[in-house]
Design a protein around this motif. Sequence first.
Motif, mmCIF file in Angstrom:
data_model
loop_
_atom_site.group_PDB
_atom_site.id
_atom_site.type_symbol
_atom_site.label_atom_id
_atom_site.label_comp_id
_atom_site.label_asym_id
_atom_site.label_seq_id
_atom_site.Cartn_x
_atom_site.Cartn_y
_atom_site.Cartn_z
ATOM 1 N N ALA A 51 0.814 -1.231 0.000
ATOM 2 C CA ALA A 51 0.000 0.000 0.000
ATOM 3 C C ALA A 51 0.840 1.270 0.000
ATOM 4 O O ALA A 51 1.470 1.575 -0.998
ATOM 5 N N GLN A 52 0.869 2.035 1.079
ATOM 6 C CA GLN A 52 1.527 3.332 1.123
ATOM 7 C C GLN A 52 3.028 3.257 1.413
ATOM 8 O O GLN A 52 3.748 4.193 1.139
ATOM 9 N N GLU A 57 10.870 0.415 3.532
ATOM 10 C CA GLU A 57 10.248 0.849 4.787
ATOM 11 C C GLU A 57 9.498 -0.290 5.459
ATOM 12 O O GLU A 57 9.576 -0.480 6.668
ATOM 13 N N MET A 58 8.781 -1.058 4.661
ATOM 14 C CA MET A 58 8.044 -2.188 5.212
ATOM 15 C C MET A 58 9.006 -3.254 5.735
ATOM 16 O O MET A 58 8.788 -3.819 6.813
#
Length: 102
Positions: A51-52, A57-58
Amino acid sequence: MNKDGLELWNWRRIIIGEVPVEFMLETLFRTIIVYLFLIFILRMLGKRMNAQLTLTEMAVMITLGAIVSPAMQLPDRGILPAIVILSCILFLQRGLGQLSFK
């Protein structure tokens, strides 16, 4: 000292833990390998999976949780290995950000 043999204010055990320095290096290498593999897997899963967040980052969020949990849950593990590895992940993430910026 309680029945488990733990002393509340044993700072050496709290900071360093009861593991040899070699294990700290092994943990660093394990973390880097898992981080890179996680990035590869997330990239293979595609954009709909995250998603965002960007892939890195994930991956950092998942890795950070895995890094800090043993230091908080296991009395024979110190917090220093987690701090060292968290610092390495920070520098790795910043380095990847700089490379992607250029």
